[in-house]
Design a protein around this motif. Structure first.
Motif, mmCIF file in Angstrom:
data_model
loop_
_atom_site.group_PDB
_atom_site.id
_atom_site.type_symbol
_atom_site.label_atom_id
_atom_site.label_comp_id
_atom_site.label_asym_id
_atom_site.label_seq_id
_atom_site.Cartn_x
_atom_site.Cartn_y
_atom_site.Cartn_z
ATOM 1 N N ASN A 150 0.700 -1.176 -0.110
ATOM 2 C CA ASN A 150 -0.035 -0.029 0.007
ATOM 3 C C ASN A 150 0.947 1.030 0.036
ATOM 4 O O ASN A 150 2.138 1.071 0.166
ATOM 5 N N GLU A 151 0.194 2.395 0.037
ATOM 6 C CA GLU A 151 1.188 3.753 -0.168
ATOM 7 C C GLU A 151 2.093 3.924 1.070
ATOM 8 O O GLU A 151 3.058 4.346 0.730
ATOM 9 N N GLU A 152 1.502 3.697 2.201
ATOM 10 C CA GLU A 152 2.570 3.997 3.164
ATOM 11 C C GLU A 152 3.705 2.991 3.405
ATOM 12 O O GLU A 152 4.893 3.408 3.394
ATOM 13 N N ASP A 153 3.344 1.778 2.979
ATOM 14 C CA ASP A 153 4.530 0.861 3.019
ATOM 15 C C ASP A 153 5.279 1.011 1.964
ATOM 16 O O ASP A 153 6.513 0.606 1.949
ATOM 17 N N ALA A 154 4.655 1.314 0.806
ATOM 18 C CA ALA A 154 5.558 1.611 -0.511
ATOM 19 C C ALA A 154 6.539 2.462 -0.110
ATOM 20 O O ALA A 154 7.599 2.305 -0.485
ATOM 21 N N ARG A 155 6.119 3.674 0.593
ATOM 22 C CA ARG A 155 6.958 4.738 0.660
ATOM 23 C C ARG A 155 8.137 4.229 1.669
ATOM 24 O O ARG A 155 9.483 4.603 1.356
ATOM 25 N N LEU A 156 7.981 3.372 2.720
ATOM 26 C CA LEU A 156 9.229 3.059 3.442
ATOM 27 C C LEU A 156 9.967 1.893 2.763
ATOM 28 O O LEU A 156 11.023 2.090 2.772
ATOM 29 N N LEU A 157 9.374 1.088 1.922
ATOM 30 C CA LEU A 157 10.284 0.233 1.044
ATOM 31 C C LEU A 157 10.929 1.125 0.056
ATOM 32 O O LEU A 157 12.031 0.643 -0.101
ATOM 33 N N LEU A 158 10.373 2.259 -0.436
ATOM 34 C CA LEU A 158 11.300 2.943 -1.414
ATOM 35 C C LEU A 158 12.468 3.796 -0.615
ATOM 36 O O LEU A 158 13.472 3.932 -1.399
ATOM 37 N N HIS A 159 12.270 3.970 0.451
ATOM 38 C CA HIS A 159 13.149 4.911 1.234
ATOM 39 C C HIS A 159 14.556 3.725 1.285
ATOM 40 O O HIS A 159 15.775 3.875 1.161
ATOM 41 N N ARG A 160 14.153 2.516 1.656
ATOM 42 C CA ARG A 160 15.070 1.440 1.870
ATOM 43 C C ARG A 160 15.709 0.915 0.356
ATOM 44 O O ARG A 160 16.868 1.039 0.204
ATOM 45 N N ALA A 161 15.006 1.182 -0.515
ATOM 46 C CA ALA A 161 15.356 0.584 -1.860
ATOM 47 C C ALA A 161 16.226 1.618 -2.650
ATOM 48 O O ALA A 161 17.493 1.303 -3.028
ATOM 49 N N VAL A 162 16.112 2.866 -2.415
ATOM 50 C CA VAL A 162 17.170 4.106 -2.811
ATOM 51 C C VAL A 162 18.443 3.700 -1.866
ATOM 52 O O VAL A 162 19.453 4.313 -2.436
ATOM 53 N N GLU A 163 18.344 3.345 -0.757
ATOM 54 C CA GLU A 163 19.693 3.097 -0.012
ATOM 55 C C GLU A 163 20.213 1.961 -0.748
ATOM 56 O O GLU A 163 21.540 2.137 -0.870
ATOM 57 N N CYS A 164 19.645 1.042 -0.966
ATOM 58 C CA CYS A 164 20.258 -0.174 -1.658
ATOM 59 C C CYS A 164 20.824 -0.102 -2.990
ATOM 60 O O CYS A 164 21.638 -0.377 -3.616
ATOM 61 N N CYS A 165 19.944 0.657 -4.027
ATOM 62 C CA CYS A 165 20.024 0.874 -5.057
ATOM 63 C C CYS A 165 19.987 2.279 -5.419
ATOM 64 O O CYS A 165 19.074 2.814 -5.874
#
Length: 937
Positions: free
Chosen positions: A404-419
């Motif tokens: 969902n939108e909130e989880d997606a925001r958290l995941l993307l924060h982690r994603a930009v750190e990894c990629c």
């Protein structure tokens, strides 16, 4: 026969009535064969006991005196047949109770035993039937019928077309019983036979020297020189070795197979013949060789498994791919193939073993997620994969899509750190954040990716979405400077595509800013106008209207005085803009180009079409001030007043134009106004004065002659036409008017002479030939008309109007062939296409007729006759929508020409009618027209 042995060793016959063992009591036993069946004794006559008792010393055998020959009649003496009461279950024992009565007790006993049997049978029925059904299913699964094996293929037969049915070959009888075994012997063909066959197939195109010496009458003994047979044998050996080299490796001797080729070819493979079955066997052998010689080669296992799958042996395919997984445990393609071939229940276990063997395979983790049914389980699998591959962009995208939108925001924060080097993750995160947070995210992204234009474009869209219109152009300009400073080449085409993408996303200001900042990069100064106009037209074709408008706006800011760019921009606004935007653009155009009369006229016309006549009149008055000597402005003002039923004002305008030295068009328009008002004398005066000034302008001659003819002055009209032809001998309408007048006054012969003279002075003119043919037809001279038409087609073989007349004149059975000839000669002529459409219309082929009529009006939208024919067709065979469409297209085309169309539009009573009314009048005229030589649809 019994013999006794005496003590002396010799044998003797026994004494009479001797029974062995009788003295010691061993009299033997009685069997059923001795006493017969166990039946009740038949009613026989009573016998005495002495007669019934056997003799002393005898057994229960046949009494003496009975002869074997009396066996045949013994049954008759007994009085019954041994087999007459035989029961299938009890045998001959059924006869024990054959004479007993079957009473109610017996019937009740049988019913009780029957119910007991049914009860015992029902207790085991379900279990027995289930076991029987299971055995039948197991047998059918292991031994399927032929019909079941090909059931799916039979269902596909529904999609076969008639041509495919016809192409199926006839099945022959290939049974072994019809094949005669014969001995076949194959021997090599000698080289001499091959050489002889080559000589027989060779064509000799030159005479032998010996034959030429003899005059060509002798045949030499040999036509070709003797060939080196050794070379022929070597060549054949070379070809054979090449074929073998394709299948064998020249170094190691191993079989060479292209497994990747098999991977693609086997997908479309279908077994339909013995030849294909043989091919599968060959492929199986080759792939077996591949897997045995090189078991660590994954494509070989995949190809072998797919081959068995195509052959219908799915279980064998699964076993092969399982062996492939064991041999190549680190290849993800093998595991994916095993997962695909596995059953749904086993697929998860297979992919689990795969990810355990290759934990860093993105494809396997995605496949594992795909096998899950719920989004929660898919997300769990993907998160597990990210633990092993945290830098996989595909896994991050997949898991973000499921959140969902909130989880997606958290995941993307982690994603930009990894990629951190993947721009899509940064942009996705910016779209989910608020305005302030999005700016921070984009700034971080710009630090990580300083050469990425998409980040700057997203920042501009962000500013536009939040109403910061002034910041949009600043962001784009800064982006161009920054990227150039970083050493990145600015690709103008790529940025224009980004502008179109921004337009599709609804960011119009960003689109305009990109165009303004990048449209001039890499374009030479002398090529700017041409290049920018071409870019705008391409964007217009692709539907990017805002991009094209921005390009035109920038071009007009550079080339303010270029009339062509203003016109193209006005056409764009007229097609895709609003009336207000078009008027504003035209006002700006005439402000910068006050000497461009076409811009003034266009501006006035748009106001007139919008219904604002005073505004149009005011624009033309401004145009007078800028261009006082422009005839186009005067004629436009005249048309405005004339079309709005202001003849007096139109007359005053034309009078002023004549005083200023107007051209022949002014005099013609003046005569039209007088004809409209009914002033014949004034009309004649203007025409005569105009002819004195412009004697070579044929329209004034035509108007004068038609006026005299309309008034009934035939001789004067003839004189006018003759004088006109002296000044305009090549004017075809004058010749036609004179011929029609002669036919009306003096008959066919004079008209024929006029047309003949006209053809001599104007050769290869289809209109004159057609007029002569029609004149003959009007007087019933069919043969003369056919002869003239044949000569006309010889002189003008590519004339569409002549071929259309030829199609209408031939008998109905020949029209199809004639239309075919016409299309070969002039396939893009609208007259021929309309004639063919009439044939389809007559044959009730509605769709074809509509298609051909549409083609005719597309090729020649300025000819009103085709629009009238098309509209009449839709009135008969179309609906309200098609009729409205044709009407709107005709109004937009504004047709001006056409034989019937001009006769209607130039009539005095129709001078102020709209195109819609004129079209309906033309349809009525078509319905009333009677032509016996043409097919009436």
């Amino acid at each position: 026969m019994v013999f006794l042995r005496a003590p002396d060793g010799r044998t003797h016959h026994p004494p009479p009535n001797y029974v062995a063992g009788l003295g010691r009591g061993a009299t033997g036993f009685t069997t059923r064969s001795d006493i017969g069946p166990a039946r009740a004794a038949p009613d026989l006559p009573d016998r005495s006991a002495a007669a019934a008792a056997p003799a002393v010393g005898r057994g229960r055998g046949k009494p003496p005196g009975d002869d074997d020959g009396d066996d045949d009649g013994g049954d008759e003496e007994k009085g019954y047949d041994e087999n007459q009461k035989f029961d299938e279950f009890e045998g001959n024992d059924a006869g024990l109770f054959s004479n007993a009565d079957y009473d109610d007790d017996d019937r009740e006993a049988d019913a009780v035993w029957e119910s007991i049997d049914q009860r015992m049978d029902s207790r085991r029925k379900d279990r027995r039937e289930a076991r029987l059904k299971q055995e039948i299913e197991k047998y059918r699964a292991s031994n399927p019928k032929i019909t079941e094996q090909f059931a799916d293929l039979k269902r596909k037969l529904v999609d076969l077309s008639a041509q495919e049915w016809e192409s199926i070959p006839e099945i022959g009888d290939y049974s072994l019983r019809n094949k005669k075994k014969r001995f076949e012997s194959f021997v090599p063909v000698p080289d001499t036979l091959l050489e002889k066959a080559r000589q027989e197939q060779e064509h000799v195109t030159a005479l032998d020297p010996k034959s030429r010496a003899a005059g060509g009458t002798e045949t030499p003994w040999a036509q070709t020189p003797v060939t080196d047979l050794t070379a022929v044998g070597e060549g054949r050996g070379t070809v054979l070795s090449l074929k073998l080299d394709r299948l064998s490796d020249s170094v190691s001797g191993l079989t060479v197979v292209d497994p990747k080729g098999y991977l693609t070819d086997l997908k479309s493979m279908k077994i339909t013949s013995d030849a294909e079955i043989s091919d599968i066997k060959k492929a199986r052998l080759l792939l077996k060789s591949v897997t045995q010689t090189n078991p660590k080669h994954p494509p070989g296992w995949i190809a072998a498994a797919r081959l068995e799958e195509v052959a219908g042996k799915l279980q064998v395919a699964r076993q092969l791919i399982q062996r492939g997984c064991e041999e190549c445990p680190t290849n993800e393609d093998v595991w994916l193939e095993a997962c695909r071939l596995a059953s749904p229940d086993e697929a998860k276990a297979v992919i689990a073993r795969g990810v355990k063997a290759i934990p860093n395979s993105v494809k396997l983790w995605l496949q594992a997620a795909k096998l899950e049914t719920s989004d929660l389980n898919k997300s769990r699998v993907l998160r597990k994969g990210l633990e092993h591959i945290p830098d996989s962009v595909r896994l991050w995208k997949a898991v973000v899509e499921l959140a969902n939108e909130e989880d997606a925001r958290l995941l993307l924060h982690r994603a930009v750190e990894c990629c951190p080097l993947h721009v899509e993750l940064w942009l996705a995160l910016a779209r989910l954040e608020t305005y302030d947070q999005a700016k921070k995210v984009l700034n971080k992204a710009r630090e990580k990716l300083p050469k990425e234009p998409a980040i700057w474009i997203t920042a501009a869209k962000l500013e536009e979405a939040n109403g910061n219109t002034q910041s949009v152009i600043k962001v784009i300009e800064r982006s161009i400077k920054t990227l150039q400073r970083e050493g990145l080449d600015i690709d103008r085409e790529a940025w224009l595509k980004e502008a179109e993408a921004a337009e599709r996303a609804g960011s119009v200001l960003t689109c305009q800013a990109i165009v303004k900042s990048t449209i001039g990069i890499g374009v030479d100064e002398e090529d700017r106008k041409r290049t920018w106009v071409a870019d705008a037209e391409e964007c217009k074709k692709r539907g990017s209207i805002e991009t094209a408008r921005a390009i035109y706006a920038h071009a007009l800011s550079v080339f303010v005085s270029k009339k062509s760019i203003w016109l193209k921009a006005a056409q764009l606004e007229k097609s895709h803009g609003t009336k207000e935007s078009l008027y504003n653009l035209l006002r700006k155009a005439v402000t910068y180009n006050p000497r461009a009369e076409v811009l003034w006229l266009m501006s006035a016309k748009e106001k007139w079409l919008a219904g604002d006549v005073p505004a149009a009149r005011a624009i033309l008055q401004e145009a007078y001030a800028s261009l006082p000597n422009s005839e186009e402005i005067w004629l436009a003002a005249f048309k405005l007043e004339f079309e709005n039923n202001e003849p007096e004002r139109a007359r005053i305008l034309l009078s002023k134009a004549r005083e200023r030295g107007g051209t022949e068009r002014v005099w013609m328009k003046s005569a039209i106004v007088e004809r409209e008002l009914g002033n014949v004398d004034e009309e004649r005066k203007l025409l005569e004065e105009g002819l004195k000034l412009f004697p070579s302008f044929f329209k004034l001659w035509l108007m004068l002659g038609q006026m005299e003819d309309r008034l009934g002055h035939g001789s004067k009209a003839k004189e006018v036409y003759e004088n006109a032809l002296k000044h305009c001998p090549s004017c075809i309408p004058l010749w036609l008017c004179l011929a029609n007048l002669e036919e009306k006054i003096n008959g066919l012969s004079k008209s024929r002479a006029v047309l003949t003279m006209a053809r001599k002075k104007n050769p290869a003119t289809p209109e004159l030939w057609l007029a002569a043919v029609r004149a003959e037809l009007r007087h019933g001279n069919k043969k003369e008309a056919d002869a003239l038409l044949a000569k006309a087609l010889q002189e003008c073989p590519t004339s569409g109007i002549l071929w259309a007349a030829a199609i209408e004149m031939v008998p109905r059975p020949q029209r199809k062939a004639k239309s075919s000839d016409a299309i070969k000669r002039c396939d893009h002529d609208p007259h021929v296409i309309a004639a063919v459409a009439k044939l389809f219309w007559h044959d009730r082929k509605v769709d074809k007729a509509r298609s051909w009529l549409n083609r005719a009006v597309t090729l020649a939208p300025d000819i009103g006759d085709f629009w009238a024919l098309y509209y009449k067709f839709e009135l008969q065979h179309g609906n309200a929508d098609t009729q409205k469409d044709v009407l709107q297209r005709c109004v937009a085309a504004e047709p001006k020409h056409g034989e019937r169309w001009q006769a209607i539009t130039k009539a005095v009573e129709n001078s102020h009618l709209s195109i819609e009314a004129l079209l309906k009048k033309a349809v009525v005229a078509l319905g009333q027209e009677e032509n016996p030589n043409a097919a009436d649809p």
